[in-house]
Design a protein around this motif. Structure first.
Motif, mmCIF file in Angstrom:
data_model
loop_
_atom_site.group_PDB
_atom_site.id
_atom_site.type_symbol
_atom_site.label_atom_id
_atom_site.label_comp_id
_atom_site.label_asym_id
_atom_site.label_seq_id
_atom_site.Cartn_x
_atom_site.Cartn_y
_atom_site.Cartn_z
ATOM 1 N N THR A 28 0.847 -1.194 0.000
ATOM 2 C CA THR A 28 0.000 0.000 0.000
ATOM 3 C C THR A 28 0.882 1.244 0.000
ATOM 4 O O THR A 28 2.110 1.143 0.013
ATOM 5 N N VAL A 29 0.248 2.399 0.031
ATOM 6 C CA VAL A 29 0.970 3.660 0.123
ATOM 7 C C VAL A 29 1.644 3.706 1.492
ATOM 8 O O VAL A 29 0.996 3.492 2.518
ATOM 9 N N ARG A 30 2.920 3.964 1.503
ATOM 10 C CA ARG A 30 3.670 3.992 2.762
ATOM 11 C C ARG A 30 3.199 5.149 3.640
ATOM 12 O O ARG A 30 2.775 6.184 3.149
ATOM 13 N N ASN A 31 3.257 4.935 4.934
ATOM 14 C CA ASN A 31 2.882 5.912 5.956
ATOM 15 C C ASN A 31 1.394 6.239 5.975
ATOM 16 O O ASN A 31 0.972 7.185 6.624
ATOM 17 N N ALA A 32 0.589 5.486 5.259
ATOM 18 C CA ALA A 32 -0.865 5.649 5.343
ATOM 19 C C ALA A 32 -1.353 4.810 6.519
ATOM 20 O O ALA A 32 -0.755 3.798 6.873
ATOM 21 N N ASP A 36 -0.077 -2.372 5.566
ATOM 22 C CA ASP A 36 1.095 -2.095 4.728
ATOM 23 C C ASP A 36 1.086 -2.946 3.466
ATOM 24 O O ASP A 36 1.675 -2.581 2.463
ATOM 25 N N LEU A 37 0.410 -4.098 3.568
ATOM 26 C CA LEU A 37 0.317 -5.042 2.452
ATOM 27 C C LEU A 37 -1.072 -5.648 2.424
ATOM 28 O O LEU A 37 -1.715 -5.780 3.473
ATOM 29 N N TYR A 38 -1.497 -6.033 1.251
ATOM 30 C CA TYR A 38 -2.680 -6.871 1.100
ATOM 31 C C TYR A 38 -2.247 -8.122 0.360
ATOM 32 O O TYR A 38 -1.556 -8.040 -0.655
ATOM 33 N N ALA A 39 -2.631 -9.274 0.889
ATOM 34 C CA ALA A 39 -2.346 -10.552 0.240
ATOM 35 C C ALA A 39 -3.678 -11.119 -0.243
ATOM 36 O O ALA A 39 -4.609 -11.267 0.546
ATOM 37 N N ALA A 40 -3.764 -11.422 -1.529
ATOM 38 C CA ALA A 40 -5.009 -11.917 -2.117
ATOM 39 C C ALA A 40 -4.847 -13.367 -2.562
ATOM 40 O O ALA A 40 -3.792 -13.774 -3.061
ATOM 41 N N SER A 41 -5.933 -14.128 -2.384
ATOM 42 C CA SER A 41 -5.953 -15.512 -2.845
ATOM 43 C C SER A 41 -6.059 -15.542 -4.367
ATOM 44 O O SER A 41 -6.333 -14.519 -5.015
ATOM 45 N N GLN A 51 -0.221 -5.784 8.589
ATOM 46 C CA GLN A 51 0.643 -4.732 9.127
ATOM 47 C C GLN A 51 2.040 -5.326 9.251
ATOM 48 O O GLN A 51 2.213 -6.373 9.874
ATOM 49 N N SER A 52 3.025 -4.692 8.646
ATOM 50 C CA SER A 52 4.408 -5.158 8.702
ATOM 51 C C SER A 52 5.193 -4.257 9.642
ATOM 52 O O SER A 52 5.175 -3.035 9.506
ATOM 53 N N LYS A 53 5.873 -4.869 10.601
ATOM 54 C CA LYS A 53 6.767 -4.137 11.510
ATOM 55 C C LYS A 53 8.139 -4.764 11.383
ATOM 56 O O LYS A 53 8.297 -5.972 11.567
ATOM 57 N N ALA A 54 9.123 -3.966 11.037
ATOM 58 C CA ALA A 54 10.475 -4.471 10.821
ATOM 59 C C ALA A 54 11.435 -3.833 11.813
ATOM 60 O O ALA A 54 11.371 -2.633 12.080
ATOM 61 N N LEU A 55 12.312 -4.670 12.337
ATOM 62 C CA LEU A 55 13.304 -4.232 13.320
ATOM 63 C C LEU A 55 14.683 -4.714 12.896
ATOM 64 O O LEU A 55 14.812 -5.781 12.297
ATOM 65 N N SER A 56 15.698 -3.946 13.227
ATOM 66 C CA SER A 56 17.062 -4.351 12.893
ATOM 67 C C SER A 56 17.576 -5.430 13.839
ATOM 68 O O SER A 56 18.530 -6.133 13.525
ATOM 69 N N LYS A 57 16.939 -5.565 15.004
ATOM 70 C CA LYS A 57 17.308 -6.597 15.976
ATOM 71 C C LYS A 57 16.074 -6.935 16.798
ATOM 72 O O LYS A 57 15.028 -6.288 16.674
ATOM 73 N N ARG A 58 16.198 -7.928 17.643
ATOM 74 C CA ARG A 58 15.098 -8.299 18.543
ATOM 75 C C ARG A 58 14.914 -7.160 19.544
ATOM 76 O O ARG A 58 15.809 -6.884 20.346
ATOM 77 N N ALA A 59 13.774 -6.481 19.457
ATOM 78 C CA ALA A 59 13.517 -5.289 20.265
ATOM 79 C C ALA A 59 12.005 -5.107 20.408
ATOM 80 O O ALA A 59 11.226 -5.747 19.695
ATOM 81 N N PRO A 60 11.566 -4.229 21.321
ATOM 82 C CA PRO A 60 10.139 -3.941 21.422
ATOM 83 C C PRO A 60 9.601 -3.304 20.137
ATOM 84 O O PRO A 60 10.311 -2.575 19.441
ATOM 85 N N VAL A 61 8.339 -3.590 19.830
ATOM 86 C CA VAL A 61 7.663 -3.024 18.661
ATOM 87 C C VAL A 61 6.780 -1.875 19.147
ATOM 88 O O VAL A 61 5.871 -2.090 19.946
ATOM 89 N N PRO A 62 7.017 -0.644 18.686
ATOM 90 C CA PRO A 62 6.156 0.465 19.094
ATOM 91 C C PRO A 62 4.768 0.343 18.464
ATOM 92 O O PRO A 62 4.647 0.064 17.276
ATOM 93 N N LEU A 63 3.726 0.553 19.274
ATOM 94 C CA LEU A 63 2.341 0.436 18.801
ATOM 95 C C LEU A 63 1.587 1.762 18.830
ATOM 96 O O LEU A 63 0.438 1.819 18.415
ATOM 97 N N GLY A 64 2.206 2.808 19.349
ATOM 98 C CA GLY A 64 1.554 4.105 19.388
ATOM 99 C C GLY A 64 0.863 4.379 20.714
ATOM 100 O O GLY A 64 1.015 3.645 21.685
#
Length: 144
Positions: A28-32, A36-41, A51-64
Protein backbone atom coordinates in the motif's frame (compact mmCIF):
# COMPACT_ATOMS: atom_id res chain seq x y z
CA UNK A 1 16.88 7.18 7.07
CA UNK A 2 18.20 3.85 8.40
CA UNK A 3 14.83 3.19 10.06
CA UNK A 4 13.06 3.64 6.71
CA UNK A 5 15.48 1.21 5.05
CA UNK A 6 14.81 -1.32 7.81
CA UNK A 7 11.07 -0.92 7.27
CA UNK A 8 11.47 -1.42 3.53
CA UNK A 9 13.69 -4.48 4.00
CA UNK A 10 11.10 -6.06 6.30
CA UNK A 11 8.14 -5.16 4.10
CA UNK A 12 9.68 -6.62 0.96
CA UNK A 13 10.88 -9.72 2.81
CA UNK A 14 7.29 -10.34 3.95
CA UNK A 15 6.04 -9.74 0.39
CA UNK A 16 8.58 -12.25 -0.92
CA UNK A 17 7.62 -14.89 1.65
CA UNK A 18 3.91 -14.47 0.89
CA UNK A 19 4.54 -14.62 -2.86
CA UNK A 20 6.58 -17.80 -2.44
CA UNK A 21 3.55 -19.32 -0.73
CA UNK A 22 1.17 -18.45 -3.58
CA UNK A 23 -0.34 -15.16 -2.40
CA UNK A 24 -0.72 -12.17 -4.73
CA UNK A 25 0.83 -9.33 -2.73
CA UNK A 26 0.14 -5.63 -3.08
CA UNK A 27 2.03 -3.06 -0.99
CA UNK A 28 0.00 0.00 0.00
CA UNK A 29 0.97 3.66 0.12
CA UNK A 30 3.67 3.99 2.76
CA UNK A 31 2.88 5.91 5.96
CA UNK A 32 -0.87 5.65 5.34
CA UNK A 33 -3.00 4.47 8.24
CA UNK A 34 -3.89 0.79 8.04
CA UNK A 35 -2.36 -2.18 6.28
CA UNK A 36 1.09 -2.10 4.73
CA UNK A 37 0.32 -5.04 2.45
CA UNK A 38 -2.68 -6.87 1.10
CA UNK A 39 -2.35 -10.55 0.24
CA UNK A 40 -5.01 -11.92 -2.12
CA UNK A 41 -5.95 -15.51 -2.85
CA UNK A 42 -5.92 -16.88 -6.39
CA UNK A 43 -9.67 -16.29 -6.79
CA UNK A 44 -9.47 -12.89 -5.02
CA UNK A 45 -12.25 -13.96 -2.63
CA UNK A 46 -9.84 -13.71 0.30
CA UNK A 47 -7.81 -10.59 0.95
CA UNK A 48 -5.67 -10.33 4.06
CA UNK A 49 -4.74 -6.89 5.40
CA UNK A 50 -1.25 -7.15 6.89
CA UNK A 51 0.64 -4.73 9.13
CA UNK A 52 4.41 -5.16 8.70
CA UNK A 53 6.77 -4.14 11.51
CA UNK A 54 10.47 -4.47 10.82
CA UNK A 55 13.30 -4.23 13.32
CA UNK A 56 17.06 -4.35 12.89
CA UNK A 57 17.31 -6.60 15.98
CA UNK A 58 15.10 -8.30 18.54
CA UNK A 59 13.52 -5.29 20.26
CA UNK A 60 10.14 -3.94 21.42
CA UNK A 61 7.66 -3.02 18.66
CA UNK A 62 6.16 0.46 19.09
CA UNK A 63 2.34 0.44 18.80
CA UNK A 64 1.55 4.10 19.39
CA UNK A 65 -0.56 5.90 21.96
CA UNK A 66 -3.81 3.97 21.55
CA UNK A 67 -4.60 0.33 20.83
CA UNK A 68 -7.93 1.46 19.34
CA UNK A 69 -6.07 2.85 16.32
CA UNK A 70 -4.61 -0.54 15.38
CA UNK A 71 -6.67 -2.09 12.62
CA UNK A 72 -5.00 -4.68 10.37
CA UNK A 73 -6.13 -8.20 11.24
CA UNK A 74 -2.69 -9.76 10.61
CA UNK A 75 0.63 -8.49 11.95
CA UNK A 76 4.00 -9.75 10.78
CA UNK A 77 7.02 -8.68 12.81
CA UNK A 78 10.38 -9.12 11.11
CA UNK A 79 13.54 -9.03 13.19
CA UNK A 80 17.05 -8.79 11.76
CA UNK A 81 15.38 -7.24 8.73
CA UNK A 82 18.65 -5.83 7.35
CA UNK A 83 20.48 -9.17 7.42
CA UNK A 84 20.61 -12.18 5.13
CA UNK A 85 18.60 -14.15 7.71
CA UNK A 86 15.52 -12.16 8.77
CA UNK A 87 12.99 -13.93 10.98
CA UNK A 88 9.24 -13.33 10.94
CA UNK A 89 6.55 -13.72 13.58
CA UNK A 90 2.92 -13.97 12.46
CA UNK A 91 0.28 -12.68 14.91
CA UNK A 92 -3.36 -11.64 14.83
CA UNK A 93 -4.47 -8.16 15.86
CA UNK A 94 -6.16 -9.70 18.90
CA UNK A 95 -2.88 -11.31 19.97
CA UNK A 96 -1.03 -8.01 19.54
CA UNK A 97 -3.58 -6.10 21.61
CA UNK A 98 -3.70 -8.75 24.35
CA UNK A 99 0.10 -8.80 24.68
CA UNK A 100 0.63 -5.02 24.42
CA UNK A 101 2.62 -3.39 27.24
CA UNK A 102 1.40 0.01 28.43
CA UNK A 103 3.98 2.61 29.36
CA UNK A 104 3.73 6.16 30.70
CA UNK A 105 6.61 8.60 30.43
CA UNK A 106 7.52 11.39 32.89
CA UNK A 107 5.23 13.83 31.05
CA UNK A 108 2.29 11.45 31.47
CA UNK A 109 2.13 10.41 27.82
CA UNK A 110 0.82 6.88 27.33
CA UNK A 111 2.40 4.59 24.75
CA UNK A 112 2.08 0.91 23.93
CA UNK A 113 4.78 -1.59 23.02
CA UNK A 114 4.93 -5.23 22.13
CA UNK A 115 7.81 -6.76 24.06
CA UNK A 116 9.96 -9.46 22.42
CA UNK A 117 8.92 -11.97 25.10
CA UNK A 118 5.35 -11.50 23.83
CA UNK A 119 5.93 -11.88 20.08
CA UNK A 120 9.13 -13.92 19.72
CA UNK A 121 7.37 -17.16 20.62
CA UNK A 122 7.67 -20.55 18.88
CA UNK A 123 3.97 -20.58 17.93
CA UNK A 124 4.39 -17.33 15.95
CA UNK A 125 7.87 -17.91 14.48
CA UNK A 126 7.71 -18.32 10.69
CA UNK A 127 4.08 -19.42 11.22
CA UNK A 128 2.91 -18.53 7.71
CA UNK A 129 0.36 -21.37 7.80
CA UNK A 130 -1.66 -19.29 10.27
CA UNK A 131 -2.72 -17.11 7.33
CA UNK A 132 -4.40 -20.06 5.66
CA UNK A 133 -3.97 -21.05 2.06
CA UNK A 134 -4.18 -18.83 -1.00
CA UNK A 135 -5.69 -21.78 -2.88
CA UNK A 136 -9.37 -21.29 -3.72
CA UNK A 137 -11.83 -22.24 -0.98
CA UNK A 138 -9.38 -22.71 1.92
CA UNK A 139 -10.09 -20.50 4.94
CA UNK A 140 -7.49 -18.69 7.06
CA UNK A 141 -7.07 -19.61 10.69
CA UNK A 142 -7.88 -16.84 13.15
CA UNK A 143 -10.82 -15.47 11.17
CA UNK A 144 -11.21 -12.61 8.76
Amino acid sequence: MRQQLTGNAGLYHVARELSRRGWHVMPTVRNARGADLYAASNDELRVLPIQSKALSKRAPVPLGGSLDRLCSHWWIITINANTATPKCYVLTLSEVKTAAHRGVNAAGTVSYWLQPKSYALPEYEEAWERLGSPVDGVEALGGQ
